[in-house]
Design an enzyme around this catalytic site. Structure first.
Site, PDB file in Angstrom:
ATOM      1  CB  CYS A   2      -0.942   0.080   1.185  1.00 13.49           C
ATOM      2  SG  CYS A   2      -2.070  -1.295   1.305  1.00 13.49           S
ATOM      3  NE  ARG A  27       4.530   1.895  -0.471  1.00 12.63           N
ATOM      4  CZ  ARG A  27       5.545   1.595   0.311  1.00 12.63           C
ATOM      5  NH1 ARG A  27       6.772   1.776  -0.130  1.00 12.63           N
ATOM      6  NH2 ARG A  27       5.359   1.121   1.517  1.00 12.63           N
ATOM      7  CD1 TRP A  75      -0.551  -6.298  -3.288  1.00 10.58           C
ATOM      8  CD2 TRP A  75      -0.767  -6.977  -1.178  1.00 10.58           C
ATOM      9  NE1 TRP A  75      -0.279  -7.649  -3.243  1.00 10.58           N
ATOM     10  CE2 TRP A  75      -0.407  -8.091  -1.960  1.00 10.58           C
ATOM     11  CE3 TRP A  75      -0.966  -7.163   0.193  1.00 10.58           C
ATOM     12  CZ2 TRP A  75      -0.237  -9.362  -1.423  1.00 10.58           C
ATOM     13  CZ3 TRP A  75      -0.803  -8.436   0.731  1.00 10.58           C
ATOM     14  CH2 TRP A  75      -0.435  -9.517  -0.087  1.00 10.58           C
ATOM     15  CG  ASN A 101       1.387   0.598   4.236  1.00  9.39           C
ATOM     16  OD1 ASN A 101       1.041  -0.564   4.072  1.00  9.39           O
ATOM     17  ND2 ASN A 101       2.578   1.047   3.891  1.00  9.39           N
ATOM     18  N   GLY A 102      -0.810  -1.242   6.503  1.00 10.66           N
ATOM     19  CA  GLY A 102      -0.557  -2.158   7.617  1.00 10.66           C
ATOM     20  C   GLY A 102      -1.812  -2.966   7.896  1.00 10.66           C
ATOM     21  CD  GLU A 488      15.880 -12.767 -10.191  1.00 15.09           C
ATOM     22  OE1 GLU A 488      15.536 -13.346  -9.146  1.00 15.09           O
ATOM     23  OE2 GLU A 488      15.419 -11.662 -10.533  1.00 15.09           O
ATOM     24  CE  LYS A 492      12.912 -10.025 -11.858  1.00 17.70           C
ATOM     25  NZ  LYS A 492      12.816 -10.692 -10.663  1.00 17.70           N
ATOM     26  CD  GLU A 495       8.770 -10.999 -10.206  1.00 14.21           C
ATOM     27  OE1 GLU A 495       8.126 -10.610  -9.229  1.00 14.21           O
ATOM     28  OE2 GLU A 495      10.004 -10.862 -10.288  1.00 14.21           O
ATOM     29  CG  HIS A 511      19.198 -36.653  -9.158  1.00 19.61           C
ATOM     30  ND1 HIS A 511      19.691 -37.903  -8.836  1.00 19.61           N
ATOM     31  CD2 HIS A 511      20.269 -35.909  -9.508  1.00 19.61           C
ATOM     32  CE1 HIS A 511      21.012 -37.903  -8.959  1.00 19.61           C
ATOM     33  NE2 HIS A 511      21.391 -36.696  -9.372  1.00 19.61           N
ATOM     34  CE  LYS A 610      10.703  -2.369  -6.808  1.00 20.76           C
ATOM     35  NZ  LYS A 610      11.272  -3.224  -7.848  1.00 20.76           N
TER      36      LYS A 610
END
Ligand code: AGP
Length: 615
Positions: A2, A27, A75, A101-102, A488, A492, A495, A511, A610
């Site tokens: 947020c 955010r 968010w 925010n929280g 990574e 990428k 997402e 394996h 983010k």
């Protein structure tokens, strides 16, 4: 998670608040909203579900006027993304508005009590209790700033809030408790700003105060006053932040993510700036508070982080082991702090977090410090919570990263980890003479190598992505230092393109995972020329033998790879320790181009934010 913004001054507050939200949209983008107040005591609320464009359109068709405002980009945690659940939330009379925010951990209990006292709620959020709580305290006779302070004290859980009252011209009150993301206050001339993060302030002012947890700030156009949560006056110096505005502009690039991938040579250069003394072939990290004796006494270095930052830490651990000859490892921060790790002052714990706000990493850093370990953080966020949680902070100076997927901050974090490893090596006497000179020369060449890697990848990735963007799954494989880059690459791809992807050691294939190989699962093989190259060629041959299409990332001039792989993305000849940094570029670009062909919103992938300030 947020983003909150606030403005008080003489300008059109709606414009400033919306512009701030544009810069903080990374955010959270489940919904957005704002409240604007004029000097006659009128308050206008506009909220919309979905991305910020929906709010921009709403405000375009239903404009608001006033010189004071707060805004929020969400968010979702409690309650699905909807206009009703969007912030700001108001009290019953529609006079008090709050952005939050929280998480209000005790919201159910507060809500039940407030409802019993006649308060009616319009949303399913935890946040809506806050304006009602403030209203109740005002009714008991508290002045507005006092009511905000007391209300913040009754909320359980870390949070940052900004609040306005329709009948309090010029005034915005913000509070911060615990770590739910930062709050920065920007000082202008006859105006002031509030934001969760610097990008919303940079266009307006360079004078910034970073709030610390357990603080309240009373903001008016003429200035601001800082208080503790106990109500005492507090003071702290204002920071001067010098960030070029161009960093916030997309320029000719289609997405910020693409721009930030292309900024990597510069970002690496900035991470190196003034940290290498070429005359003595030494790395000088004045931020690292360890004496030579303390470095020599270290018996363990542990990198912690989440997601991409963890991958950078995985590479960092290898650097420390190689250059400083100290046992080094890496661990998911969220797991580390919940397993009662054995630590002492001979362990150095290095947290990597580009945002400086990731709750899991902060928690782990604090835990490590409390148990007597030495701690450091690598971050891109000056003034962030991570810089306080650890004993020392190494800023990577990558500049604002707007794309939600971390790109240039990963490269900068790996560079900084390399410098730490060199500094430890020098301090411990494991890196000196010609070896030290070689390592320093190598890293100084990195920006140019990244530039070459970008050029080479740009030449081939688009056509490769066109051939495979309809695949249902990707595998990324690598060995040694390139294994974290396989992880990574898969992250990428997941997402940004929403295609399933897995990243693993090529040695693991036989394996189990090789059972996945078939025509529809491209395998991205990180087969750069190094000591494990022959083994990578074997892995590639085994995949090809089973009909799996192979996209190799290889060192230019490697003929063997051309014979085995379907496609090759070349990288420049690179010292093996720096190969993970250079190989990051092609996997980022492959994910980017694939996602772009699928028409995804690459800068703001679905369900993500983010900075992840909740555990
Ligand atoms: C990166 O692309 C991801 N969005 C994510 O994994 C990220 O790296 C992780 O959440 C950690 O963030 P931090 O670096 O801000 O701590």
């Amino acid at each position: 998670m947020c983003g909150i913004v606030g403005y008080t001054g003489t300008r059109d507050a709606a414009g400033v608040v919306l512009d701030g939200l544009v810069h903080l949209a990374y955010r959270g983008y489940d919904s957005a909203g704002m409240a604007v107040a004029d000097d006659d005591g009128n308050l206008f609320l506009r909220k919309a579900a979905g991305k910020l464009d929906n709010l921009l359109q709403l405000v375009g068709s239903e404009p608001v006027r006033g010189s004071r405002g707060i805004g929020h980009t969400r968010w979702a945690t409690h309650g699905p993304p909807s206009a009703a659940n969007a912030h700001p939330h108001a009290d019953g009379a529609g006079e008090i508005v709050v952005v939050h925010n929280g998480i209000v951990e005790n919201y159910a209990e507060l809500k039940a009590r407030l409802a019993a006292n006649g308060h009616a709620f319009l949303s399913e959020t935890d946040s809506e209790v806050i304006p009602h709580l403030i209203q109740e305290l005002l009714a008991d006779g508290a002045p507005f700033e006092e009511a905000v302070r007391l209300a913040a004290g009754r909320i359980h859980g870390a949070h940052a809030i900004a609040c306005m009252h329709a009948k309090e011209p010029g005034l915005i009150v913000a509070a911060r408790r615990g770590n739910a993301g930062g709050v920065a206050v920007g000082a202008g001339t006859g105006e002031a700003f509030i934001a969760s993060d610097l990008p919303a302030l940079i266009p307006h002012t360079s004078r910034v105060l970073f709030m610390e947890p357990e603080e309240l700030v009373i903001v008016r156009p003429e200035g601001f006053e800082l208080r503790t949560m106990e109500g005492r006056r507090a003071s702290r110096s204002v920071h001067y932040v010098d960030v070029p505005r161009s960093i916030l502009e997309r320029g000719a690039y289609k997405h910020f993510t693409l721009k930030e991938i292309h900024e990597q040579p510069d970002a690496a250069q900035r991470a190196l700036h003034e940290r290498i003394a070429f005359e003595s072939d030494e790395v000088a990290l004045s931020e690292l508070p360890l004496s030579k004796a303390e470095m020599a006494a270290l018996n363990r270095v542990l990198f912690i982080g989440m997601g991409t930052s963890l991958h950078a830490g995985q590479v960092g651990a290898r650097y420390v082991e190689t250059l400083a000859r100290t046992p080094a490892s890496f661990e998911i921060a969220a797991e580390f702090s919940h397993r009662d790790p054995a630590l002492d002052e001979r362990t150095l714990v290095i947290g990597i977090t580009q945002s400086g706000e990731t709750a899991d990493t902060l928690h782990a850093l604090r835990e490590a410090r409390a148990q007597g370990a030495r701690t450091a953080c690598i971050t891109n966020a000056p003034g962030s919570e991570a810089t306080r949680a650890a004993e020392c902070a190494l800023l990577v100076h990558a500049g604002a990263e707007v794309g939600v997927a971390s790109t240039k901050t990963m490269v900068s974090s790996m560079v900084t980890a390399y410098l730490i490893a060199c500094a430890l090596g020098q301090g411990r006497g494991t890196l000196s003479g010609e070896r030290a000179a070689k390592r320093v020369d190598d890293i100084a060449r990195l920006p140019a190598l990244l530039g070459a890697s970008l050029e080479m990848a740009d030449a081939s990735v688009e056509a490769i992505a066109e051939r495979c963007f309809k695949s249902r799954s990707f595998l990324f494989i690598g060995r040694g230092l390139l294994e974290p880059i396989a992880r990574e690459g898969a992250l990428k791809m997941k997402e940004t393109s929403y295609i399933h992807a897995d990243g693993l050691s090529a040695a693991e294939m036989k394996h189990g995972p090789i059972a996945l190989i078939g025509g529809d699962t491209p395998v991205v093989a990180l087969a750069l020329r190094n000591s494990l190259y022959p083994k990578m060629l074997n892995a590639v041959a085994q995949v090809r033998a089973r009909g799996g299409p192979v996209i190799a990332v290889a060192t230019e001039g490697s003929k063997e790879v051309t014979e085995l792989a379907d496609d090759v993305i070349w990288t420049p000849e690179t010292p093996s320790l720096l190969q993970p940094v250079v190989a990051t570029v092609p996997v980022q670009l492959l994910a980017y181009r694939t996602a772009d062909l699928l028409g995804n919103d690459i800068d703001q992938p679905r369900n993500l934010a983010k900075s992840v300030t909740v555990e």
